[in-house]
Design an enzyme around this catalytic site. Sequence first.
Site, PDB file in Angstrom:
ATOM      1  N   LYS A   1       0.811  -1.221   0.000  1.00  9.17           N
ATOM      2  CA  LYS A   1       0.000   0.000   0.000  1.00  9.17           C
ATOM      3  C   LYS A   1       0.844   1.270   0.000  1.00  9.17           C
ATOM      4  O   LYS A   1       0.382   2.326  -0.455  1.00  9.17           O
ATOM      5  CB  LYS A   1      -0.927   0.014   1.207  1.00  9.17           C
ATOM      6  CG  LYS A   1      -2.000  -1.050   1.208  1.00  9.17           C
ATOM      7  CD  LYS A   1      -3.154  -0.684   0.307  1.00  9.17           C
ATOM      8  CE  LYS A   1      -4.331  -1.622   0.496  1.00  9.17           C
ATOM      9  NZ  LYS A   1      -5.491  -1.236  -0.336  1.00  9.17           N
TER      10      LYS A   1
ATOM     11  N   SER B   1      -9.131   0.708   8.021  1.00  8.61           N
ATOM     12  CA  SER B   1      -8.864   0.037   9.284  1.00  8.61           C
ATOM     13  C   SER B   1      -7.588  -0.780   9.194  1.00  8.61           C
ATOM     14  O   SER B   1      -7.216  -1.471  10.138  1.00  8.61           O
ATOM     15  CB  SER B   1     -10.025  -0.898   9.645  1.00  8.61           C
ATOM     16  OG  SER B   1     -10.177  -1.893   8.648  1.00  8.61           O
TER      17      SER B   1
ATOM     18  N   TYR C   1       2.985   7.085  13.275  1.00  8.73           N
ATOM     19  CA  TYR C   1       3.379   7.814  12.077  1.00  8.73           C
ATOM     20  C   TYR C   1       2.896   9.262  12.097  1.00  8.73           C
ATOM     21  O   TYR C   1       3.122  10.017  11.142  1.00  8.73           O
ATOM     22  CB  TYR C   1       2.849   7.118  10.825  1.00  8.73           C
ATOM     23  CG  TYR C   1       3.412   5.734  10.599  1.00  8.73           C
ATOM     24  CD1 TYR C   1       4.743   5.436  10.900  1.00  8.73           C
ATOM     25  CD2 TYR C   1       2.619   4.712  10.077  1.00  8.73           C
ATOM     26  CE1 TYR C   1       5.256   4.158  10.690  1.00  8.73           C
ATOM     27  CE2 TYR C   1       3.121   3.435   9.864  1.00  8.73           C
ATOM     28  CZ  TYR C   1       4.441   3.168  10.179  1.00  8.73           C
ATOM     29  OH  TYR C   1       4.950   1.910   9.967  1.00  8.73           O
TER      30      TYR C   1
ATOM     31  N   GLU D   1      -8.361 -14.814  -4.511  1.00  2.52           N
ATOM     32  CA  GLU D   1      -9.410 -14.209  -3.700  1.00  2.52           C
ATOM     33  C   GLU D   1      -9.959 -15.238  -2.711  1.00  2.52           C
ATOM     34  O   GLU D   1     -10.136 -16.400  -3.065  1.00  2.52           O
ATOM     35  CB  GLU D   1     -10.533 -13.719  -4.615  1.00  2.52           C
ATOM     36  CG  GLU D   1     -11.583 -12.872  -3.924  1.00  2.52           C
ATOM     37  CD  GLU D   1     -12.579 -12.294  -4.931  1.00  2.52           C
ATOM     38  OE1 GLU D   1     -12.954 -11.127  -4.770  1.00  2.52           O
ATOM     39  OE2 GLU D   1     -12.969 -13.000  -5.872  1.00  2.52           O
TER      40      GLU D   1
ATOM     41  N   ALA E   1     -15.065 -14.208   0.338  1.00  2.35           N
ATOM     42  CA  ALA E   1     -15.208 -12.807  -0.096  1.00  2.35           C
ATOM     43  C   ALA E   1     -14.927 -12.743  -1.591  1.00  2.35           C
ATOM     44  O   ALA E   1     -14.087 -11.971  -2.061  1.00  2.35           O
ATOM     45  CB  ALA E   1     -14.240 -11.900   0.669  1.00  2.35           C
TER      46      ALA E   1
ATOM     47  N   ASP F   1     -16.382 -11.685  -4.380  1.00  5.21           N
ATOM     48  CA  ASP F   1     -17.200 -10.835  -5.241  1.00  5.21           C
ATOM     49  C   ASP F   1     -16.559 -10.602  -6.603  1.00  5.21           C
ATOM     50  O   ASP F   1     -17.250 -10.496  -7.612  1.00  5.21           O
ATOM     51  CB  ASP F   1     -17.486  -9.489  -4.560  1.00  5.21           C
ATOM     52  CG  ASP F   1     -16.220  -8.677  -4.342  1.00  5.21           C
ATOM     53  OD1 ASP F   1     -16.044  -7.646  -5.008  1.00  5.21           O
ATOM     54  OD2 ASP F   1     -15.399  -9.074  -3.505  1.00  5.21           O
TER      55      ASP F   1
ATOM     56  N   ASN G   1       1.401  -7.488   8.062  1.00  8.29           N
ATOM     57  CA  ASN G   1       0.942  -6.829   9.283  1.00  8.29           C
ATOM     58  C   ASN G   1      -0.143  -7.662   9.964  1.00  8.29           C
ATOM     59  O   ASN G   1      -1.231  -7.813   9.430  1.00  8.29           O
ATOM     60  CB  ASN G   1       0.392  -5.429   8.956  1.00  8.29           C
ATOM     61  CG  ASN G   1       1.483  -4.501   8.464  1.00  8.29           C
ATOM     62  OD1 ASN G   1       2.588  -4.497   8.987  1.00  8.29           O
ATOM     63  ND2 ASN G   1       1.187  -3.710   7.448  1.00  8.29           N
TER      64      ASN G   1
END
Length: 334
Positions: A67, A92, A129, A217, A221, A223, A321
Amino acid sequence: MSSDTVIHKAVPSLPLTRALVLAAHEAISPLIHRTPVFTSSSLSAALPGKNTLYFKAENLQKGGAFKFRGASHSLSRLTSGELAKGVCTHSSGNHAGALALAAKERGVKCYVVMPNNSAQPKIDAVRAYGASITFCEPNAPARAATLAAVQNETGATFVPPYDAVNTILGQGTALLELLEQAPEPLAAVVAPVGGGGLLAGTALAAEGTGVRVFGAEPAGADDCAQGLKEGKRREDVDAKTIADGLRTPVGVLNFPIIQDKVEKVITVTDEEIIEAMRFMWERLKIVVEPSGAAAYAAVRSPQFQDLGIEGPVGIIISGGNLDLSKPLPWVRSE
């Protein structure tokens, strides 16, 4: 100002191309880690096809996830006036930490809306941060309303977690590096898909290279996989999976890119994800979160192996994480 408003200058127009991913990499390469690529002869030999696997370790990226690439690229495309007012987002998870860290490194104020049930380690990281956190109820309307209030108060620019051009282009830079780092041409690459920024960016980066692109995937979940079968993006997902980073519905911008450029999205069960995660911890000796193990789980699955792909396969480990104060998932399942 709506919570869906994105104020970017010089945003590339659609359709997006590999050249734009290359430009994104040039913009952010001084800011990001060029994460290492790992191999494991035992993990490769365990596959029916004996494919050599190249693991792109984005769990070792700044902030612990891919990210940071999209966040850094999004900030690099803002004007000085926009940067002066700061940036904001709702998240989140890994995007919250990535944007907070990217903003800190640029001396930019960052405002993050987080559900009040967010994991404590992720709250602690965002605070460390230097970002300002506003908590909300854990539902989409509350998140949108709270973000809108933060924007109205601060004038900060919204940086979306996955459904934005600059985010997509930034995430695609991981594959650009993997293609350079692998000592031989890849036959295929597999990336996880939640909101779809990483998979869409990966597909763009693979254009013209001959590398086949697949998504991974969670079955709980799925979709994106279902939307591809139906020929239409699903707007909602009733997510029930251990892979918390992949619980979001695929983005509006991302879905048509995936539809056009990704060969198949492979679904994997939580049990397969946990097993893959355990193998990666044991054999690669690295910390991987469930979402980060999804791509390897897909490669191990019959759905992928039955494709008969010959040659090296790239796997993008999306992040590492997780809350280490809690038992690891395979411990809980024993």
